[in-house]
Design an enzyme around this catalytic site. Sequence first.
Site, PDB file in Angstrom:
ATOM      1  CB  VAL A  92     100.606 -67.912  -6.189  1.00 48.85           C
ATOM      2  CG1 VAL A  92     100.677 -66.636  -5.370  1.00 48.85           C
ATOM      3  CG2 VAL A  92     101.881 -68.729  -6.028  1.00 48.85           C
ATOM      4  CD  GLU A 183     101.582 -65.781 -35.840  1.00 55.96           C
ATOM      5  OE1 GLU A 183     102.704 -65.397 -36.191  1.00 55.96           O
ATOM      6  OE2 GLU A 183     101.362 -66.284 -34.725  1.00 55.96           O
TER       7      GLU A 183
HETATM    8  C1  LIG Z   1      98.403 -66.904 -28.280  1.00 49.25           C
HETATM    9  C2  LIG Z   1      99.634 -66.119 -27.975  1.00 49.25           C
HETATM   10  C3  LIG Z   1     100.576 -65.899 -28.975  1.00 49.25           C
HETATM   11  C4  LIG Z   1     101.742 -65.184 -28.707  1.00 49.25           C
HETATM   12  N1  LIG Z   1     102.648 -65.009 -29.712  1.00 49.25           N
HETATM   13  C5  LIG Z   1     103.818 -64.401 -29.434  1.00 49.25           C
HETATM   14  C6  LIG Z   1     104.814 -64.291 -30.436  1.00 49.25           C
HETATM   15  O1  LIG Z   1     104.639 -64.729 -31.573  1.00 49.25           O
HETATM   16  N2  LIG Z   1     105.995 -63.701 -30.098  1.00 49.25           N
HETATM   17  C7  LIG Z   1     106.209 -63.214 -28.832  1.00 49.25           C
HETATM   18  O2  LIG Z   1     107.307 -62.719 -28.570  1.00 49.25           O
HETATM   19  N3  LIG Z   1     105.288 -63.267 -27.883  1.00 49.25           N
HETATM   20  C8  LIG Z   1     104.089 -63.864 -28.151  1.00 49.25           C
HETATM   21  N4  LIG Z   1     103.137 -63.948 -27.171  1.00 49.25           N
HETATM   22  C9  LIG Z   1     103.368 -63.297 -25.882  1.00 49.25           C
HETATM   23  C10 LIG Z   1     104.272 -64.116 -24.992  1.00 49.25           C
HETATM   24  O3  LIG Z   1     103.850 -65.454 -24.965  1.00 49.25           O
HETATM   25  C11 LIG Z   1     104.243 -63.494 -23.609  1.00 49.25           C
HETATM   26  O4  LIG Z   1     104.700 -62.179 -23.686  1.00 49.25           O
HETATM   27  C12 LIG Z   1     105.121 -64.271 -22.655  1.00 49.25           C
HETATM   28  O5  LIG Z   1     104.625 -65.575 -22.490  1.00 49.25           O
HETATM   29  C13 LIG Z   1     105.184 -63.559 -21.298  1.00 49.25           C
HETATM   30  O6  LIG Z   1     105.971 -64.327 -20.443  1.00 49.25           O
HETATM   31  P1  LIG Z   1     105.638 -64.352 -18.880  1.00 49.25           P
HETATM   32  O7  LIG Z   1     106.690 -65.205 -18.264  1.00 49.25           O
HETATM   33  O8  LIG Z   1     105.445 -62.982 -18.387  1.00 49.25           O
HETATM   34  O9  LIG Z   1     104.226 -65.056 -18.792  1.00 49.25           O
HETATM   35  P2  LIG Z   1     103.781 -66.518 -19.214  1.00 49.25           P
HETATM   36  O10 LIG Z   1     104.681 -67.063 -20.257  1.00 49.25           O
HETATM   37  O11 LIG Z   1     102.334 -66.412 -19.512  1.00 49.25           O
HETATM   38  O12 LIG Z   1     104.000 -67.380 -17.902  1.00 49.25           O
HETATM   39  C14 LIG Z   1     103.267 -67.170 -16.735  1.00 49.25           C
HETATM   40  C15 LIG Z   1     103.374 -68.417 -15.882  1.00 49.25           C
HETATM   41  O13 LIG Z   1     102.806 -68.144 -14.622  1.00 49.25           O
HETATM   42  C16 LIG Z   1     102.001 -69.230 -14.223  1.00 49.25           C
HETATM   43  N5  LIG Z   1     100.974 -68.702 -13.331  1.00 49.25           N
HETATM   44  C17 LIG Z   1     100.031 -67.784 -13.608  1.00 49.25           C
HETATM   45  N6  LIG Z   1      99.280 -67.535 -12.525  1.00 49.25           N
HETATM   46  C18 LIG Z   1      99.749 -68.322 -11.544  1.00 49.25           C
HETATM   47  C19 LIG Z   1      99.384 -68.525 -10.184  1.00 49.25           C
HETATM   48  N7  LIG Z   1      98.368 -67.848  -9.619  1.00 49.25           N
HETATM   49  N8  LIG Z   1     100.071 -69.430  -9.460  1.00 49.25           N
HETATM   50  C20 LIG Z   1     101.106 -70.129  -9.999  1.00 49.25           C
HETATM   51  N9  LIG Z   1     101.493 -69.952 -11.288  1.00 49.25           N
HETATM   52  C21 LIG Z   1     100.830 -69.074 -12.045  1.00 49.25           C
HETATM   53  C22 LIG Z   1     101.435 -69.767 -15.514  1.00 49.25           C
HETATM   54  O14 LIG Z   1     101.019 -71.115 -15.369  1.00 49.25           O
HETATM   55  C23 LIG Z   1     102.606 -69.598 -16.466  1.00 49.25           C
HETATM   56  O15 LIG Z   1     103.423 -70.748 -16.505  1.00 49.25           O
HETATM   57  C24 LIG Z   1     101.958 -64.652 -27.410  1.00 49.25           C
HETATM   58  C25 LIG Z   1     101.008 -64.869 -26.405  1.00 49.25           C
HETATM   59  C26 LIG Z   1      99.863 -65.590 -26.677  1.00 49.25           C
HETATM   60  C27 LIG Z   1      98.856 -65.823 -25.588  1.00 49.25           C
END
Ligand SMILES: Cc1cc2nc3c(=O)[nH]c(=O)nc-3n(C[C@H](O)[C@H](O)[C@H](O)COP(=O)(O)OP(=O)(O)OC[C@H]3O[C@@H](n4cnc5c(N)ncnc54)[C@H](O)[C@@H]3O)c2cc1C
Length: 457
Positions: A92, A183
């Site tokens: 997107v 970690e």
């Molecule tokens: C290294 C790391 C370790 C973490 N450890 C923890 C933990 O131990 N415990 C915990 O609770 N949380 C942890 N987190 C945080 C947690 O992963 C996030 O809070 C969570 O993933 C947020 O969910 P979300 O759905 O908002 O985003 P995301 O899970 O990041 O999903 C976003 C999605 O949107 C898609 N996307 C993005 N931009 C576009 C676009 N322009 N077009 C189409 N698709 C798109 C991506 O491909 C992805 O699939 C960690 C994060 C990271 C990076």
Amino acid sequence: MDAMTQSATAAPPAHGVPRIVIVGAGFAGLSAAKALARAPAQIVVIDERNYHLFQPLLYQVATAGLSPADIAAPIRGILRRQKNAHVMLGSVTGIDLAGRAVILREREVPYDTLIVATGARHAYFGHDEWAAVAPGLKKIDDATRVRRKILIALERAEDEEDADERRRLMTFVVVGGGPTGVEMAGAIAELAKVALAMDFRAIDPTMSRIVLIEAGPRVLPVFPEQLSAVAKRSLERLGVEVRLGVPVTGCAADGVTVGAERIGARTIVWAAGVAASAAAEWLDAEHDPLGRVFVAGDLSLPGHADVFVIGDTAHVADQAGKPLPGIAPVAKQEGKHVAKVLRARLAGRPAPPAFRYRHAGNLATVGRTAAVVDFGFVRLTGLIAWLVWGLAHIYFLIGFRNRVAVALDWLWAYATFQSGARLITEVEVDVAPAAAPEAGARIAATQPGFGGGDDTA
Ligand SMILES: Cc1cc2nc3c(=O)[nH]c(=O)nc-3n(C[C@H](O)[C@H](O)[C@H](O)COP(=O)(O)OP(=O)(O)OC[C@H]3O[C@@H](n4cnc5c(N)ncnc54)[C@H](O)[C@@H]3O)c2cc1C
């Protein structure tokens, strides 16, 4: 509504039911999609990747503990039994609020209701140039890149005759003392000092230096002070140098600057900051300094009852007015809440009360058999915390195959002290450019490696 769904330019026909478009199949988007399984609506899930990624275990891919496929699951597979769900692969690039359409690179997808859940990205505090030498962990590619850097650094050290350069190659700096940094530092220490201890001849990997730098006064700032202190001691027992209260002021291919000190290192990992995705720009919405969109109590975009923003991309305050952290449970609960709002709307029922986050606890691991867990009413450390941490992560992983694969990998690593996924992939590397010109020193090839500059550290 019908006219719009009929005129779809890049989505399956909705057959008279409203189309709910969800952008992002991370924790937030996927939990919304699943909770809408029985809703009389067409659910279109758009993601630029074809898989859902379990980011909490990315650091284990980066440190060769797990393989990428262990922590990712195809979105189509996850939603295959959900008859009202349609999956689209696409990136997107914008949202047409007036025309109610999501803009992809070469097409548009009309929506009746839109849920934006595109997550977060790394933030380098105004120093985007550091990204080239200090990769963060967000995607599988990031994790395999970091893994490559760590493993290649040791390979090069094995052949390096200059003592200073060998030292730089055997020094690993992690910037940021939150859960990811802690970690990561613990896992690098275990990889170098335990799993690889006997694999080299010219160098002694147990002499590797691992430095964790945190600008604040303690590691794991979201945990109670006592648990932060336990985590710091556990790291130090693993041989990690923990530097607190000092910000990094420079990152380069050959090291970091911390205050007046220069730490020579060929591997730097960035775990210090994130900012929201570009959703605020697409929506031309009010946002906080991290780019998180301010939303109403039902998680909709103020003034646009048919647009919702959830997960790491949204700024949602708790009862005390503090923004909720960017963690998976927040994202999942927000996804479920929006689904509840939409189910009520579709059924003509009154809207549920405003979103309220229920915090279950914080967990972080510090290497083998050490972890800290804070459930509020009880705090755990050591082996028991590590078991709770492990079980929780296996439970929350998506897909039976992944759960079994991760559990077996961990059992294997626990029993043998070995890391199974120590592959250097997708890189062309002259392992020792100066010292080893013989045939056989070359590894096959798709990208520039050490000599190439950008991926040098
Ligand atoms: C290294 C790391 C370790 C973490 N450890 C923890 C933990 O131990 N415990 C915990 O609770 N949380 C942890 N987190 C945080 C947690 O992963 C996030 O809070 C969570 O993933 C947020 O969910 P979300 O759905 O908002 O985003 P995301 O899970 O990041 O999903 C976003 C999605 O949107 C898609 N996307 C993005 N931009 C576009 C676009 N322009 N077009 C189409 N698709 C798109 C991506 O491909 C992805 O699939 C960690 C994060 C990271 C990076």
